[in-house]
Design a protein around this motif. Sequence first.
Motif, PDB file in Angstrom:
ATOM      1  N   PHE A 262      45.100  79.349  -2.298  1.00 29.56           N
ATOM      2  CA  PHE A 262      45.704  80.352  -3.184  1.00 29.56           C
ATOM      3  C   PHE A 262      46.353  79.676  -4.389  1.00 29.56           C
ATOM      4  N   SER A 264      45.785  76.693  -5.619  1.00 30.26           N
ATOM      5  CA  SER A 264      44.820  76.008  -6.491  1.00 30.26           C
ATOM      6  C   SER A 264      44.193  76.991  -7.476  1.00 30.26           C
ATOM      7  N   LYS A 265      43.826  78.171  -6.971  1.00 29.83           N
ATOM      8  CA  LYS A 265      43.255  79.191  -7.859  1.00 29.83           C
ATOM      9  C   LYS A 265      44.301  79.689  -8.857  1.00 29.83           C
ATOM     10  N   LEU A 266      45.524  79.872  -8.369  1.00 30.97           N
ATOM     11  CA  LEU A 266      46.595  80.330  -9.251  1.00 30.97           C
ATOM     12  C   LEU A 266      46.858  79.308 -10.354  1.00 30.97           C
ATOM     13  N   ASN A 268      44.729  77.352 -11.763  1.00 30.94           N
ATOM     14  CA  ASN A 268      43.675  77.537 -12.770  1.00 30.94           C
ATOM     15  C   ASN A 268      43.998  78.706 -13.688  1.00 30.94           C
ATOM     16  N   VAL A 269      44.469  79.783 -13.086  1.00 32.10           N
ATOM     17  CA  VAL A 269      44.808  80.977 -13.866  1.00 32.10           C
ATOM     18  C   VAL A 269      45.975  80.682 -14.808  1.00 32.10           C
ATOM     19  N   CYS A 298      49.726  87.281 -15.227  1.00 29.99           N
ATOM     20  CA  CYS A 298      48.468  87.268 -14.482  1.00 29.99           C
ATOM     21  C   CYS A 298      48.035  88.701 -14.170  1.00 29.99           C
ATOM     22  N   ASP A 302      43.068  88.564 -11.351  1.00 29.27           N
ATOM     23  CA  ASP A 302      43.345  87.135 -11.172  1.00 29.27           C
ATOM     24  C   ASP A 302      43.942  86.871  -9.790  1.00 29.27           C
ATOM     25  N   LEU A 303      44.944  87.646  -9.428  1.00 29.20           N
ATOM     26  CA  LEU A 303      45.662  87.437  -8.176  1.00 29.20           C
ATOM     27  C   LEU A 303      44.799  87.819  -6.973  1.00 29.20           C
ATOM     28  N   LYS A 305      41.529  87.618  -6.821  1.00 29.51           N
ATOM     29  CA  LYS A 305      40.533  86.563  -6.649  1.00 29.51           C
ATOM     30  C   LYS A 305      41.140  85.355  -5.947  1.00 29.51           C
ATOM     31  N   ALA A 306      42.394  85.048  -6.253  1.00 27.29           N
ATOM     32  CA  ALA A 306      43.074  83.937  -5.588  1.00 27.29           C
ATOM     33  C   ALA A 306      43.245  84.224  -4.100  1.00 27.29           C
ATOM     34  N   ALA A 310      41.446  82.256  -0.985  1.00 26.71           N
ATOM     35  CA  ALA A 310      42.277  81.694   0.077  1.00 26.71           C
ATOM     36  C   ALA A 310      41.821  82.183   1.446  1.00 26.71           C
TER      37      ALA A 310
END
Length: 338
Positions: A262, A264-266, A268-269, A298, A302-303, A305-306, A310
């Motif tokens: 979670f 790591s994706k955040l 990026n965002v 965000c 975006d959230l 997708k995170a 995860a």
Amino acid sequence: MSTFPQKHIDIVGIGASTLDRFIVVDHYPTGREVQQVVSSTTDGGGPVATALAVAGKYGARTAMIDSIGDDMVGRHILDDFEKYNVNTEAIQVESGANSGVATILVKQSTGERAVFFERSTATEPEFLDTHKQLIESAYILHINGRHRQLMRSAMAVAKEVGTIISLDGGAQRYDEDMKPITEASHIVIVARDYAEKYTGTTNLEDACRIIHERGALVAGVTDGANGSYFVWPDGTAYRCKPFPQEAVVDTTGAGDSFHGAFLSKLSNVLHRVSAEVSMTNDELVSGSLGAIGLLKRCTHEDLEKAAIFASAVASLNTQGIGGRSPLPTLKSVQELIG
């Protein structure tokens, strides 16, 4: 310790770094007996440490703050961090101290686990100027309640400069001392057990709402194979579906990998949103937002997708023994998500 390199770190973690010894058994012993081991393996461990390893594997720039011994176990811990691109320059290595070790019995039929933990004899890490610099430059400070004196100092710095505080509230880890820590965190993703004790309700949607109302910008409750519940900064609720597997080998890394994936994706965002703000040429807005301001910008997509990423990572991580070794490739995760 030398001054930390002047480069951006996405996620700084404070917690215990251990060496985990996994032993797969047919059944848990109920008394005196001799039982042949099905299989065994060794992996790096610790909730925050593993979350950083996961985030590092998927592209985030991470750094760990902890103290370990200068023994063989400590060397293995550092080597494993390097494998997952986790910066270890803020880890204090104490001469003559023993590093933490966990022995984990995994029931072959269900993937359930029983953990036996030997604490490190290294002294609690001190909060140093280099740690302060690290937190000031990071997007996210990830904690779970370990090293509380240092953690509180780090949280104070994060609050002052606008760094996001992310809390991993694991099962059987809630106590009253954790209440103000939870309320002071911006991302609060906790296990069902923690949520129920913190909020006083067994309804996880309600629990998530209460966590949000008590101050979390992103509130989340994970419930294993049943999926997870979220409330985003603007109060919108979201239910993240699980990705059930036909068989579960080991659940040890599921929660930690969820957090790492979670974040790591955040990260990026946050990089993207920061770049978008900078493109407005509004230096006042760009300079004053901070990571918390970026989080508030965000989108729901975006959230979501995170959270989905995860959930997929955590699900696939149950297909092997250990918290880190079974981590899936990005291709495998994308194929599962579809």
